[in-house]
Design a protein around this motif. Structure first.
Motif, PDB file in Angstrom:
ATOM      1  N   ASN A   1       0.858  -1.182   0.000  1.00  0.00           N
ATOM      2  CA  ASN A   1       0.000   0.000   0.000  1.00  0.00           C
ATOM      3  C   ASN A   1       0.898   1.236   0.000  1.00  0.00           C
ATOM      4  OD1 ASN A   1      -2.008   1.890   0.191  1.00  0.00           O
ATOM      5  ND2 ASN A   1      -3.040   0.927   1.905  1.00  0.00           N
ATOM      6  N   THR A   2       0.846   2.019   1.053  1.00  0.00           N
ATOM      7  CA  THR A   2       1.627   3.249   1.097  1.00  0.00           C
ATOM      8  C   THR A   2       3.111   2.967   1.300  1.00  0.00           C
ATOM      9  OG1 THR A   2      -0.264   4.469   1.974  1.00  0.00           O
ATOM     10  CG2 THR A   2       1.907   5.452   2.277  1.00  0.00           C
ATOM     11  N   MET A   3       3.926   3.676   0.558  1.00  0.00           N
ATOM     12  CA  MET A   3       5.381   3.648   0.720  1.00  0.00           C
ATOM     13  C   MET A   3       5.845   5.076   0.988  1.00  0.00           C
ATOM     14  SD  MET A   3       6.558   1.061  -2.328  1.00  0.00           S
ATOM     15  CE  MET A   3       8.048   0.478  -1.507  1.00  0.00           C
ATOM     16  N   GLY A   4       6.918   5.189   1.744  1.00  0.00           N
ATOM     17  CA  GLY A   4       7.360   6.534   2.066  1.00  0.00           C
ATOM     18  C   GLY A   4       8.832   6.606   2.416  1.00  0.00           C
ATOM     19  N   TRP A   5       9.333   7.826   2.393  1.00  0.00           N
ATOM     20  CA  TRP A   5      10.695   8.124   2.830  1.00  0.00           C
ATOM     21  C   TRP A   5      10.620   8.995   4.089  1.00  0.00           C
ATOM     22  CZ3 TRP A   5      14.822   5.761   0.881  1.00  0.00           C
ATOM     23  CH2 TRP A   5      14.728   5.203  -0.396  1.00  0.00           C
ATOM     24  N   TYR A   6      11.411   8.615   5.072  1.00  0.00           N
ATOM     25  CA  TYR A   6      11.564   9.386   6.295  1.00  0.00           C
ATOM     26  C   TYR A   6      13.051   9.691   6.442  1.00  0.00           C
ATOM     27  CZ  TYR A   6       6.825   8.086   7.726  1.00  0.00           C
ATOM     28  OH  TYR A   6       5.468   7.931   7.789  1.00  0.00           O
ATOM     29  N   ARG A   7      13.351  10.664   7.292  1.00  0.00           N
ATOM     30  CA  ARG A   7      14.757  10.942   7.565  1.00  0.00           C
ATOM     31  C   ARG A   7      14.937  11.309   9.032  1.00  0.00           C
ATOM     32  NH1 ARG A   7      15.555  16.644   4.188  1.00  0.00           N
ATOM     33  NH2 ARG A   7      14.479  18.004   5.679  1.00  0.00           N
ATOM     34  N   GLN A   8      16.148  11.071   9.504  1.00  0.00           N
ATOM     35  CA  GLN A   8      16.484  11.396  10.886  1.00  0.00           C
ATOM     36  C   GLN A   8      17.874  11.989  10.931  1.00  0.00           C
ATOM     37  OE1 GLN A   8      16.049   8.182  13.697  1.00  0.00           O
ATOM     38  NE2 GLN A   8      15.836   9.612  15.384  1.00  0.00           N
ATOM     39  N   ALA A   9      17.934  13.245  11.353  1.00  0.00           N
ATOM     40  CA  ALA A   9      19.209  13.929  11.517  1.00  0.00           C
ATOM     41  C   ALA A   9      19.695  13.725  12.945  1.00  0.00           C
ATOM     42  CB  ALA A   9      19.036  15.420  11.219  1.00  0.00           C
ATOM     43  N   PRO A  10      20.993  13.858  13.201  1.00  0.00           N
ATOM     44  CA  PRO A  10      21.527  13.666  14.550  1.00  0.00           C
ATOM     45  C   PRO A  10      20.829  14.570  15.555  1.00  0.00           C
ATOM     46  CG  PRO A  10      23.307  13.777  12.972  1.00  0.00           C
ATOM     47  CD  PRO A  10      22.060  14.125  12.220  1.00  0.00           C
ATOM     48  N   GLY A  11      20.356  13.976  16.651  1.00  0.00           N
ATOM     49  CA  GLY A  11      19.721  14.736  17.702  1.00  0.00           C
ATOM     50  C   GLY A  11      18.289  15.148  17.418  1.00  0.00           C
ATOM     51  N   LYS A  12      17.743  14.685  16.291  1.00  0.00           N
ATOM     52  CA  LYS A  12      16.376  15.067  15.928  1.00  0.00           C
ATOM     53  C   LYS A  12      15.494  13.834  15.774  1.00  0.00           C
ATOM     54  CE  LYS A  12      17.431  19.430  13.641  1.00  0.00           C
ATOM     55  NZ  LYS A  12      17.189  20.269  12.428  1.00  0.00           N
ATOM     56  N   GLN A  13      14.194  14.056  15.810  1.00  0.00           N
ATOM     57  CA  GLN A  13      13.250  12.957  15.613  1.00  0.00           C
ATOM     58  C   GLN A  13      13.151  12.596  14.135  1.00  0.00           C
ATOM     59  OE1 GLN A  13       9.516  14.198  17.432  1.00  0.00           O
ATOM     60  NE2 GLN A  13      10.040  13.080  19.296  1.00  0.00           N
ATOM     61  N   ARG A  14      12.771  11.348  13.902  1.00  0.00           N
ATOM     62  CA  ARG A  14      12.537  10.920  12.521  1.00  0.00           C
ATOM     63  C   ARG A  14      11.332  11.678  11.983  1.00  0.00           C
ATOM     64  NH1 ARG A  14      12.883   4.575  11.212  1.00  0.00           N
ATOM     65  NH2 ARG A  14      14.754   4.986  12.458  1.00  0.00           N
ATOM     66  N   GLU A  15      11.442  12.144  10.741  1.00  0.00           N
ATOM     67  CA  GLU A  15      10.357  12.926  10.149  1.00  0.00           C
ATOM     68  C   GLU A  15      10.028  12.424   8.750  1.00  0.00           C
ATOM     69  OE1 GLU A  15      11.579  17.010   9.733  1.00  0.00           O
ATOM     70  OE2 GLU A  15      13.166  16.539   8.306  1.00  0.00           O
ATOM     71  N   LEU A  16       8.776  12.622   8.368  1.00  0.00           N
ATOM     72  CA  LEU A  16       8.338  12.243   7.037  1.00  0.00           C
ATOM     73  C   LEU A  16       8.932  13.188   6.002  1.00  0.00           C
ATOM     74  CD1 LEU A  16       6.396  10.644   5.134  1.00  0.00           C
ATOM     75  CD2 LEU A  16       4.709  12.436   5.619  1.00  0.00           C
TER      76      LEU A  16
END
Length: 120
Positions: A32-47
């Protein structure tokens, strides 16, 4: 068992481009849904961006006008074309997918992540 394997990350200069790929493998019935997330040092994972199997797309404000998400359903592969990259795009990028296997219900899977570093 399902695997999501990302590739295409690396080091690029400010203003450069990268194309990420995420290949799903296993005894997959449907995705179904596919997505990319990212996480920078010291930050929360975000869409970063999402795409449904009906090709409905959603971008974060930071990704709009610079990134393009797409998928090849025949290959169970997700892509993210990233242009005009900025140092603040530096992060580990993760692939995410809602997958149905034969004989089971839908589950959410994550890839192992690929590092994107943008130098100024």
């Amino acid at each position: 068992q399902v695997q999501l394997v990302e590739s295409g990350g690396g080091l690029v200069q400010d203003g450069g481009s990268l194309r990420l790929s995420c290949a799903a493998s296993g005894t997959i019935l449907s995705i179904n849904t596919m997505g990319w997330y990212r996480q920078a040092p010291g930050k929360q994972r975000e869409l970063v961006a999402q795409i449904t199997n009906g090709a409905s797309i959603n971008y974060s404000d930071s990704a709009k006008d610079r990134f393009t998400i797409s998928r090849d359903n025949a290959k169970n592969t997700l892509y993210l074309q990233m242009n005009s990259l900025k140092p603040e795009d530096t992060a580990v990028y993760y692939c995410n997918a809602r997958i149905w296997l034969y004989g089971t219900g839908g589950m959410t899977y994550w890839g192992q992540g690929t590092q994107v570093t943008v130098s100024s």
